[in-house]
Design an enzyme around this catalytic site. Structure first.
Site, PDB file in Angstrom:
ATOM      1  N   ALA A  63      76.664 141.695  84.850  1.00  0.00           N
ATOM      2  CA  ALA A  63      76.951 142.391  83.225  1.00  0.00           C
ATOM      3  C   ALA A  63      76.236 140.827  82.676  1.00  0.00           C
ATOM      4  O   ALA A  63      76.983 140.063  83.003  1.00  0.00           O
ATOM      5  CB  ALA A  63      78.292 143.133  82.826  1.00  0.00           C
ATOM      6  N   GLU A 111      77.191 146.251  91.244  1.00  0.00           N
ATOM      7  CA  GLU A 111      77.753 148.030  90.694  1.00  0.00           C
ATOM      8  C   GLU A 111      76.399 148.871  90.045  1.00  0.00           C
ATOM      9  O   GLU A 111      76.270 149.789  90.868  1.00  0.00           O
ATOM     10  CB  GLU A 111      78.031 147.510  90.005  1.00  0.00           C
ATOM     11  CG  GLU A 111      79.922 147.477  89.654  1.00  0.00           C
ATOM     12  CD  GLU A 111      80.728 147.154  88.494  1.00  0.00           C
ATOM     13  OE1 GLU A 111      80.112 146.343  87.606  1.00  0.00           O
ATOM     14  OE2 GLU A 111      81.833 147.678  88.414  1.00  0.00           O
ATOM     15  N   GLU A 131      85.255 140.151  88.514  1.00  0.00           N
ATOM     16  CA  GLU A 131      86.020 140.412  87.045  1.00  0.00           C
ATOM     17  C   GLU A 131      87.217 139.937  87.322  1.00  0.00           C
ATOM     18  O   GLU A 131      87.914 139.586  85.371  1.00  0.00           O
ATOM     19  CB  GLU A 131      85.610 141.772  86.648  1.00  0.00           C
ATOM     20  CG  GLU A 131      84.107 142.699  86.588  1.00  0.00           C
ATOM     21  CD  GLU A 131      83.743 143.039  88.202  1.00  0.00           C
ATOM     22  OE1 GLU A 131      84.237 142.646  88.914  1.00  0.00           O
ATOM     23  OE2 GLU A 131      82.314 143.796  87.842  1.00  0.00           O
TER      24      GLU A 131
HETATM   25  N1  DAK Z   1      76.107 136.424  82.364  1.00  0.00           N
HETATM   26  C1  DAK Z   1      75.380 136.042  81.386  1.00  0.00           C
HETATM   27  N2  DAK Z   1      74.741 134.894  81.714  1.00  0.00           N
HETATM   28  C2  DAK Z   1      74.970 134.676  82.884  1.00  0.00           C
HETATM   29  C3  DAK Z   1      74.684 135.473  84.426  1.00  0.00           C
HETATM   30  C4  DAK Z   1      76.166 136.574  83.771  1.00  0.00           C
HETATM   31  N3  DAK Z   1      76.621 137.262  84.786  1.00  0.00           N
HETATM   32  N4  DAK Z   1      74.631 134.472  85.832  1.00  0.00           N
HETATM   33  C5  DAK Z   1      74.020 133.407  84.898  1.00  0.00           C
HETATM   34  N5  DAK Z   1      73.996 133.694  84.606  1.00  0.00           N
HETATM   35  C6  DAK Z   1      73.266 132.834  83.591  1.00  0.00           C
HETATM   36  C7  DAK Z   1      73.927 131.075  83.264  1.00  0.00           C
HETATM   37  O1  DAK Z   1      74.428 131.289  82.152  1.00  0.00           O
HETATM   38  C8  DAK Z   1      72.436 130.639  83.561  1.00  0.00           C
HETATM   39  O2  DAK Z   1      71.881 130.252  82.110  1.00  0.00           O
HETATM   40  P1  DAK Z   1      71.458 128.566  81.023  1.00  0.00           P
HETATM   41  O3  DAK Z   1      72.783 127.694  81.277  1.00  0.00           O
HETATM   42  O4  DAK Z   1      71.049 128.492  82.416  1.00  0.00           O
HETATM   43  O5  DAK Z   1      71.037 129.442  80.139  1.00  0.00           O
HETATM   44  C9  DAK Z   1      71.667 131.238  84.126  1.00  0.00           C
HETATM   45  O6  DAK Z   1      72.220 132.794  83.909  1.00  0.00           O
HETATM   46  C10 DAK Z   1      71.684 130.092  85.696  1.00  0.00           C
HETATM   47  O7  DAK Z   1      72.844 130.244  86.023  1.00  0.00           O
HETATM   48  P2  DAK Z   1      73.808 128.923  86.857  1.00  0.00           P
HETATM   49  O8  DAK Z   1      73.183 127.702  86.660  1.00  0.00           O
HETATM   50  O9  DAK Z   1      75.176 129.350  87.054  1.00  0.00           O
HETATM   51  O10 DAK Z   1      73.489 128.879  88.675  1.00  0.00           O
HETATM   52  P3  DAK Z   1      73.662 128.942  89.788  1.00  0.00           P
HETATM   53  O11 DAK Z   1      73.177 128.484  90.494  1.00  0.00           O
HETATM   54  O12 DAK Z   1      74.213 127.666  89.444  1.00  0.00           O
HETATM   55  O13 DAK Z   1      75.242 129.908  89.504  1.00  0.00           O
HETATM   56  C11 DAK Z   1      76.126 131.675  89.534  1.00  0.00           C
HETATM   57  C12 DAK Z   1      74.820 130.912  89.954  1.00  0.00           C
HETATM   58  C13 DAK Z   1      75.935 133.413  90.638  1.00  0.00           C
HETATM   59  C14 DAK Z   1      76.973 131.815  91.090  1.00  0.00           C
HETATM   60  C15 DAK Z   1      76.660 131.778  89.142  1.00  0.00           C
HETATM   61  O14 DAK Z   1      75.757 131.992  87.380  1.00  0.00           O
HETATM   62  C16 DAK Z   1      77.232 132.742  88.081  1.00  0.00           C
HETATM   63  O15 DAK Z   1      78.736 132.584  88.820  1.00  0.00           O
HETATM   64  N6  DAK Z   1      77.531 134.021  86.877  1.00  0.00           N
HETATM   65  C17 DAK Z   1      78.162 135.115  86.757  1.00  0.00           C
HETATM   66  C18 DAK Z   1      78.605 135.378  88.274  1.00  0.00           C
HETATM   67  C19 DAK Z   1      79.377 136.996  87.553  1.00  0.00           C
HETATM   68  O16 DAK Z   1      80.632 136.272  87.560  1.00  0.00           O
HETATM   69  N7  DAK Z   1      79.167 137.913  87.365  1.00  0.00           N
HETATM   70  C20 DAK Z   1      79.935 139.008  86.660  1.00  0.00           C
HETATM   71  C21 DAK Z   1      79.957 138.906  85.852  1.00  0.00           C
HETATM   72  S1  DAK Z   1      81.565 140.070  84.601  1.00  0.00           S
HETATM   73  C22 DAK Z   1      82.718 146.469  81.783  1.00  0.00           C
HETATM   74  C23 DAK Z   1      81.288 146.246  81.674  1.00  0.00           C
HETATM   75  C24 DAK Z   1      80.667 146.033  82.600  1.00  0.00           C
HETATM   76  C25 DAK Z   1      81.835 144.901  83.241  1.00  0.00           C
HETATM   77  C26 DAK Z   1      82.970 144.728  83.138  1.00  0.00           C
HETATM   78  C27 DAK Z   1      83.426 145.184  82.152  1.00  0.00           C
HETATM   79  N8  DAK Z   1      83.566 147.469  80.503  1.00  0.00           N
HETATM   80  C28 DAK Z   1      82.624 147.102  79.880  1.00  0.00           C
HETATM   81  C29 DAK Z   1      84.767 147.804  80.747  1.00  0.00           C
HETATM   82  C30 DAK Z   1      80.793 143.866  83.924  1.00  0.00           C
HETATM   83  C31 DAK Z   1      81.233 142.740  84.422  1.00  0.00           C
HETATM   84  C32 DAK Z   1      80.603 142.229  84.844  1.00  0.00           C
HETATM   85  O17 DAK Z   1      79.237 142.144  85.801  1.00  0.00           O
END
Ligand code: DAK
Length: 264
Positions: A63, A111, A131
């Site tokens: 997300a 998910e 998360e």
């Molecule tokens: N959200 C927004 N932008 C994201 C993103 C994300 N999840 N993942 C990557 N990006 C963006 C980065 O900010 C970056 O943007 P710019 O800086 O270029 O503008 C671009 O994508 C490229 O990412 P990186 O530069 O970080 O690329 P790397 O190869 O260095 O790293 C990575 C790739 C996938 C390891 C890293 O981007 C990363 O760790 N991303 C976050 C992964 C993550 O933690 N995903 C889980 C998100 S939490 C709920 C509803 C839903 C949810 C929870 C609760 N309720 C309302 C209760 C769901 C939660 C989630 O999914």
């Protein structure tokens, strides 16, 4: 359309989440587009869907953390509901949906893949529910579907540790059915989808419903669900022709023919 592409290829179709610059992260707009695309699928002609992400790096990196970072409690619940509603639509979609995972499938990415019927992935795929490292719970069904997919103990370990796993480990724990080189991913998914699309569509749909609905109830009620759906096939052209073809084959192998199921 917007952040989601839709391409029909005969009786299968590919839905691609296309927000490559943000690694296909799911913000509200992507979720809205995704819902519109699913609502627009003509399930009378398309018999199997493939869901994938644009590019070679990420399926869906979760997300959108930027969008979520400022949410209030009420907005958080609303965002969770938006995601849950569309993921549930995918899970209960009348025709099968295969997730073709082409890279990161983290958080909401893992998910959404679990709301598909099954998953295949490329060798570079990474899965995880990060998360708790962000101070939240999985909010798009992760606490529920991961446990149902890989078992309670493994799901708890993955969610509590927020550890990512690679494609090989995902295969080992049963999160994905198959790992293929990136270059072969879509061809493999399309071949699988075409195989499914070549079978009797009413029967395939009934199998999906029987498995999904049956898993939500006890075995006695589940078997009744199966009986009803089994019975419903006997009013179809597909059943009559499928069985008649088998009998023709037994009678005279020269009479074997390809059954052109009609979805009726
Ligand atoms: N959200 C927004 N932008 C994201 C993103 C994300 N999840 N993942 C990557 N990006 C963006 C980065 O900010 C970056 O943007 P710019 O800086 O270029 O503008 C671009 O994508 C490229 O990412 P990186 O530069 O970080 O690329 P790397 O190869 O260095 O790293 C990575 C790739 C996938 C390891 C890293 O981007 C990363 O760790 N991303 C976050 C992964 C993550 O933690 N995903 C889980 C998100 S939490 C709920 C509803 C839903 C949810 C929870 C609760 N309720 C309302 C209760 C769901 C939660 C989630 O999914």
């Amino acid at each position: 359309m917007g952040f989601v592409d839709y391409e029909v290829k005969g009786n299968i179709a590919v839905i691609t989440i296309n927000r490559e610059k943000a690694l296909n992260a799911l913000n509200s707009e992507v979720l809205d587009d995704l819902e519109k695309v699913f609502d627009g699928v003509d399930v009378n002609t398309v018999r199997c869907l493939i869901l994938t992400g644009a590019g070679e790096k990420s399926f869906v990196a979760g997300a959108d953390i930027g969008e979520m970072s400022t949410l209030t409690k009420a907005e958080g619940e609303a965002f969770g509901k938006k995601g849950n509603d569309i993921f549930r639509k995918i899970e209960t979609f009348p025709i099968p949906v295969i997730a073709a995972i082409n890279g990161f499938a983290l958080g909401g990415g893992c998910e959404i893949s679990m709301s598909c019927d099954f998953r295949i992935c490329s060798e570079n795929a990474m899965f995880g529910q990060p998360e708790v490292g962000l101070g939240i719970t999985p909010g798009f069904g992760g606490t529920q579907r991961l446990a149902r997919t890989v078992g309670v103990g493994m799901a708890k370990q993955l969610i509590y540790t927020a550890r990512n796993i690679d494609a090989t480990e995902a295969l080992r724990i049963g999160l994905v059915n198959q790992v293929v080189p990136q270059a072969d991913l879509m061809a493999t998914a399309e071949k699988l989808a075409s195989t499914i699309a070549g079978n009797a569509p009413i029967a395939v749909r009934a199998c999906k419903k029987a498995i999904n609905d049956g898993l939500q109830t006890n075995i006695d009620d589940a078997l009744v669900i199966e009986e009803k759906l089994f019975g419903s096939c006997f009013e179809s052209y597909d059943q009559r022709e499928g069985m008649a073809n088998f009998l023709r084959k037994k009678d005279d192998p020269a009479k074997v023919k390809h059954v052109d199921f009609k979805n009726e």
